[in-house]
Motif scaffolding. Structure first.
Motif, short mmCIF file in Angstrom:
data_model
loop_
_atom_site.label_atom_id
_atom_site.label_comp_id
_atom_site.label_asym_id
_atom_site.label_seq_id
_atom_site.Cartn_x
_atom_site.Cartn_y
_atom_site.Cartn_z
N GLY A 159 8.85 7.63 -10.39
CA GLY A 159 7.42 7.43 -10.53
C GLY A 159 6.88 6.89 -9.22
N GLN A 160 5.59 7.03 -9.02
CA GLN A 160 5.02 6.49 -7.79
C GLN A 160 3.60 6.03 -8.00
OE1 GLN A 160 5.41 9.67 -4.92
NE2 GLN A 160 3.35 10.41 -5.29
N VAL A 161 3.19 5.12 -7.13
CA VAL A 161 1.83 4.60 -7.16
C VAL A 161 1.37 4.40 -5.72
CG1 VAL A 161 2.52 2.16 -7.29
CG2 VAL A 161 0.29 2.86 -8.16
N MET A 162 0.10 4.73 -5.46
CA MET A 162 -0.48 4.49 -4.15
C MET A 162 -1.54 3.41 -4.28
SD MET A 162 -2.25 7.08 -1.47
CE MET A 162 -3.81 6.40 -1.00
N PHE A 163 -1.57 2.48 -3.33
CA PHE A 163 -2.57 1.43 -3.34
C PHE A 163 -2.77 0.91 -1.92
CE2 PHE A 163 1.46 -0.65 -3.60
CZ PHE A 163 1.33 -1.85 -2.93
N THR A 164 -3.84 0.16 -1.73
CA THR A 164 -4.12 -0.48 -0.46
C THR A 164 -4.27 -1.97 -0.72
OG1 THR A 164 -5.26 1.50 0.34
CG2 THR A 164 -5.67 -0.55 1.53
N ASP B 22 12.74 -7.26 -1.48
CA ASP B 22 11.60 -7.78 -0.72
C ASP B 22 11.01 -6.65 0.12
OD1 ASP B 22 11.40 -10.94 -0.74
OD2 ASP B 22 13.53 -10.42 -0.80
N ILE B 23 9.68 -6.57 0.11
CA ILE B 23 8.97 -5.57 0.90
C ILE B 23 7.83 -6.28 1.62
CG2 ILE B 23 7.53 -3.51 0.81
CD1 ILE B 23 8.99 -2.75 -1.77
N THR B 24 7.59 -5.92 2.87
CA THR B 24 6.47 -6.47 3.62
C THR B 24 5.54 -5.33 4.03
OG1 THR B 24 7.83 -8.28 4.45
CG2 THR B 24 5.78 -7.83 5.64
N VAL B 25 4.25 -5.50 3.73
CA VAL B 25 3.23 -4.51 4.09
C VAL B 25 2.06 -5.23 4.75
CG1 VAL B 25 3.90 -2.93 2.23
CG2 VAL B 25 2.11 -4.61 1.83
N LYS B 26 1.18 -4.44 5.35
CA LYS B 26 0.01 -5.01 6.02
C LYS B 26 -1.23 -4.87 5.14
CE LYS B 26 1.56 -4.22 10.72
NZ LYS B 26 1.27 -3.59 12.01
N LYS B 27 -2.05 -5.89 5.16
CA LYS B 27 -3.33 -5.85 4.45
C LYS B 27 -4.14 -4.67 4.99
CE LYS B 27 -7.61 -8.37 3.83
NZ LYS B 27 -8.42 -9.50 4.30
N GLY B 28 -4.72 -3.90 4.07
CA GLY B 28 -5.55 -2.77 4.45
C GLY B 28 -4.81 -1.49 4.76
N GLN B 29 -3.48 -1.54 4.81
CA GLN B 29 -2.68 -0.34 5.09
C GLN B 29 -2.33 0.34 3.77
OE1 GLN B 29 1.38 -1.03 6.33
NE2 GLN B 29 1.50 0.94 7.37
N PRO B 30 -2.71 1.61 3.58
CA PRO B 30 -2.33 2.31 2.35
C PRO B 30 -0.81 2.39 2.20
CG PRO B 30 -3.98 3.56 3.57
CD PRO B 30 -3.51 2.45 4.47
N VAL B 31 -0.35 2.21 0.97
CA VAL B 31 1.08 2.19 0.67
C VAL B 31 1.35 3.06 -0.55
CG1 VAL B 31 3.00 0.71 -0.06
CG2 VAL B 31 1.30 -0.17 1.53
N THR B 32 2.43 3.81 -0.52
CA THR B 32 2.93 4.51 -1.69
C THR B 32 4.30 3.94 -2.02
OG1 THR B 32 1.76 6.55 -1.16
CG2 THR B 32 3.62 6.73 -2.68
N ILE B 33 4.44 3.39 -3.22
CA ILE B 33 5.75 2.93 -3.68
C ILE B 33 6.32 4.01 -4.58
CG2 ILE B 33 7.02 1.24 -5.06
CD1 ILE B 33 5.08 -0.88 -4.16
N LYS C 120 -4.60 10.18 12.14
CA LYS C 120 -3.85 10.67 10.99
C LYS C 120 -2.74 9.70 10.61
CE LYS C 120 -1.26 14.65 9.36
NZ LYS C 120 -0.66 15.93 9.70
N SER C 121 -2.01 9.17 11.60
CA SER C 121 -0.91 8.25 11.29
C SER C 121 -1.42 6.93 10.74
CB SER C 121 -0.05 8.01 12.54
OG SER C 121 -0.78 7.27 13.50
N GLN C 122 -2.66 6.55 11.07
CA GLN C 122 -3.20 5.30 10.56
C GLN C 122 -3.71 5.44 9.13
OE1 GLN C 122 -6.10 4.21 13.51
NE2 GLN C 122 -4.59 3.28 14.84
N THR C 123 -4.06 6.66 8.69
CA THR C 123 -4.59 6.83 7.35
C THR C 123 -3.55 7.29 6.34
OG1 THR C 123 -5.29 9.09 7.88
CG2 THR C 123 -6.91 7.35 8.19
N GLU C 124 -2.44 7.85 6.80
CA GLU C 124 -1.40 8.26 5.86
C GLU C 124 -0.74 7.02 5.27
OE1 GLU C 124 1.47 10.95 7.43
OE2 GLU C 124 -0.03 12.47 7.88
N PRO C 125 -0.51 7.01 3.96
CA PRO C 125 0.12 5.83 3.35
C PRO C 125 1.56 5.66 3.81
CG PRO C 125 -0.35 7.51 1.69
CD PRO C 125 -0.85 8.02 2.99
N ARG C 126 1.95 4.41 3.94
CA ARG C 126 3.35 4.09 4.23
C ARG C 126 4.14 4.32 2.95
NH1 ARG C 126 5.75 -1.87 5.17
NH2 ARG C 126 7.93 -1.26 5.17
N ARG C 127 5.20 5.07 3.01
CA ARG C 127 6.02 5.39 1.84
C ARG C 127 7.20 4.43 1.77
NH1 ARG C 127 6.81 10.12 -1.35
NH2 ARG C 127 8.97 10.34 -2.04
#
Length: 120
Positions: free
Chosen positions: A85-90, A46-57, A25-32
């Motif tokens: 506003g928000q957007v989710m992407f991977t 500046d923001i750093t995220v991981k490739k393939g990790q779902p993200v919500t901005i 569950k923790s691996q599939t929930e988007p990072r907010r």
């Protein structure tokens, strides 16, 4: 004794099942990621995220309407004045991507940038 071993084994299976479910569950929930926009900056810048990790901005506007566009990632997020506003992407590409305010907000509009670092 046999019953006690069976109950212990059954309990262990339940505990392991719960643990694996929580990890999955923790691996599939988007990072907010919360971003605040105001004339004429984004915080953080500046923001750093991981490739393939779902993200919500989540974009919070303090003053006027603002947006956040990353052309290379095909992301265009907009939020109304004093709104959210928000957007989710991977992210699927590694690199540094510069996002700009996509809603004209005044004389410093062109200097509003946020850098998104996508790492392995």
């Amino acid at each position: 004794m046999k019953k006690l071993l069976q109950l212990t084994a059954f309990g262990a299976v339940i505990v392991l099942g719960i643990a694996f479910t929580q990890v999955a569950k923790s691996q599939t929930e988007p990072r907010r990621i919360e971003v605040t926009a105001k004339r004429f900056s984004f915080e953080p810048a500046d923001i750093t995220v991981k490739k393939g990790q779902p993200v919500t901005i989540v974009l919070h506007n303090i003053d006027t309407a603002h947006g956040l566009r990353f052309r290379e990632l095909n992301i265009d997020l907009r939020a109304p004045a004093k709104g959210t506003g928000q957007v989710m992407f991977t992210p699927e590409k590694i690199g540094d991507f510069v996002g700009h305010c996509s809603v004209f907000c005044g004389s410093g509009h062109g200097s509003m940038e946020l850098t998104l670092h996508v790492v392995e």
